[in-house]
Design an enzyme around this catalytic site. Structure first.
Site, short mmCIF file in Angstrom:
data_model
loop_
_atom_site.label_atom_id
_atom_site.label_comp_id
_atom_site.label_asym_id
_atom_site.label_seq_id
_atom_site.Cartn_x
_atom_site.Cartn_y
_atom_site.Cartn_z
N GLY A 280 -9.91 25.19 46.37
CA GLY A 280 -9.32 24.46 47.56
C GLY A 280 -10.00 24.36 49.45
N SER A 281 -11.37 23.76 49.36
CA SER A 281 -11.79 24.03 50.79
C SER A 281 -10.88 22.00 51.13
CB SER A 281 -13.16 23.45 50.39
OG SER A 281 -14.07 22.28 50.15
N ASN A 282 -10.79 20.70 50.28
CA ASN A 282 -9.93 20.19 50.22
C ASN A 282 -8.41 20.67 51.49
OD1 ASN A 282 -10.74 17.22 50.37
ND2 ASN A 282 -11.94 18.50 48.19
N MET B 105 -8.81 20.12 38.46
CA MET B 105 -9.80 20.09 37.73
C MET B 105 -8.86 19.71 35.56
SD MET B 105 -12.24 20.19 38.73
CE MET B 105 -13.49 19.85 37.91
N ASN C 70 -6.28 11.03 44.69
CA ASN C 70 -6.67 12.18 44.12
C ASN C 70 -8.06 12.26 45.23
OD1 ASN C 70 -8.54 14.42 42.35
ND2 ASN C 70 -9.74 11.81 41.55
N HIS D 199 -12.48 11.75 44.36
CA HIS D 199 -13.73 11.97 44.34
C HIS D 199 -14.65 12.07 44.96
CE1 HIS D 199 -15.16 11.19 40.29
NE2 HIS D 199 -16.20 10.78 40.95
N ASP E 181 -4.23 6.67 37.85
CA ASP E 181 -3.26 5.71 37.25
C ASP E 181 -3.75 6.50 35.86
OD1 ASP E 181 -5.85 4.95 36.55
OD2 ASP E 181 -5.57 2.84 36.55
N GLU E 182 -3.76 5.81 34.77
CA GLU E 182 -3.87 6.59 33.58
C GLU E 182 -5.11 6.18 33.02
OE1 GLU E 182 -1.90 3.79 34.04
OE2 GLU E 182 0.65 4.62 34.10
N ASP F 11 -10.46 8.65 36.71
CA ASP F 11 -10.81 7.98 38.53
C ASP F 11 -11.14 6.62 37.92
OD1 ASP F 11 -11.02 10.84 39.35
OD2 ASP F 11 -13.01 10.57 38.47
C1 GRF Z 1 -14.67 18.12 45.82
O1 GRF Z 1 -15.86 17.55 45.21
C2 GRF Z 1 -13.48 17.21 44.50
O2 GRF Z 1 -13.41 15.92 44.91
C3 GRF Z 1 -13.96 17.14 43.13
O3 GRF Z 1 -13.73 18.69 43.08
C4 GRF Z 1 -14.53 19.65 44.33
C5 GRF Z 1 -12.68 20.53 44.69
O4 GRF Z 1 -12.76 21.72 46.23
N1 GRF Z 1 -12.42 16.91 42.75
P1 GRF Z 1 -12.44 21.63 46.21
O5 GRF Z 1 -11.61 23.30 45.21
O6 GRF Z 1 -11.75 20.97 47.53
O7 GRF Z 1 -13.39 22.89 47.48
#
Ligand code: GRF
Length: 204
Positions: A15-17, A93, A110, A112, A144-145, A148
């Site tokens: 969850g760093s994002n 995931m 999303n 990526h 989308d379906e 990525d």
């Molecule tokens: C990130 O690199 C994101 O791009 C990918 O999974 C990772 C998740 O990292 N889809 P975090 O859980 O947000 O730290």
């Protein structure tokens, strides 16, 4: 006062994002509020981050449902209950199904860790190093379906150095992710993203 965009963040782990989004909202760089954080993993440390900031969290166990659509039906019901207008996948995931995409068409985004369409799927940083590209980066896209494959909102490059390992490249890409995701959400919140087929126009 203008009503704030209600967003949900879907996670599976660290969850760093999510943290970067929370921080940007607290700094008022994004005009939005996180209505709910949902995880498909009970032990996702992102859930702890969310709780620390007083956010509503929910663990939905895919194992409890006979099909992926039923599992997503439970998620969709919670998102609707919370009045969610934008769903942000952040290290979530699981691939979402066409059922879910149809429920929230052009309202799921999303992040990526590569410059799509290069290196979709998991392990993008390692794939970039093994391929020998000199530049990789970050992509934020509508979902989308496909895996990525949705319309691209923002991309930022990250240089790949000769002595990079998967870990060092992943770290630099992650720093960039944290900036780019917030920027994309902010643009959405301001109503500045216009989807025209595969292209996303960013309005002035
Ligand atoms: C990130 O690199 C994101 O791009 C990918 O999974 C990772 C998740 O990292 N889809 P975090 O859980 O947000 O730290």
């Amino acid at each position: 006062m203008k009503k704030k965009l209600r967003i949900a963040v879907l996670i599976s782990g660290r969850g760093s994002n999510l943290q970067a989004i929370i921080d940007s909202i607290e700094k008022e760089e994004i005009e939005a509020e996180i209505a709910i954080v949902i995880s498909n993993k009970a032990d996702a440390s992102g859930l702890v981050r969310a709780e620390k900031h007083g956010l509503k969290t929910l663990f939905v166990d895919p194992e409890r449902f006979a099909t992926r659509e039923k599992y997503e039906g439970e998620i969709a019901a919670n998102l609707k209950k919370e009045g969610v207008e934008l769903v942000c996948l952040a290290g979530y995931m699981l691939l979402v199904t066409p059922y879910f995409v149809n429920q929230f068409r052009n309202r799921i985004i999303n992040i990526h860790p590569a410059l799509l369409p290069s290196f979709p799927g998991v392990g993008s940083q390692k794939k970039a190093i093994n391929y020998g590209v000199k530049i990789s980066g970050v992509t934020v896209h509508f979902v989308d379906e496909g895996c990525d494959t949705g319309p691209i909102i923002l991309q930022e490059p990250v240089k790949v150095y000769d002595d990079d390992t998967e870990e060092t490249l992943t770290g630099r890409i992650l720093e960039k992710e944290h900036q780019v995701y917030s920027k994309a959400i902010s643009l959405f919140a301001q109503g500045k993203l216009q989807v025209e087929g595969r292209r996303v126009r960013i309005l002035p």
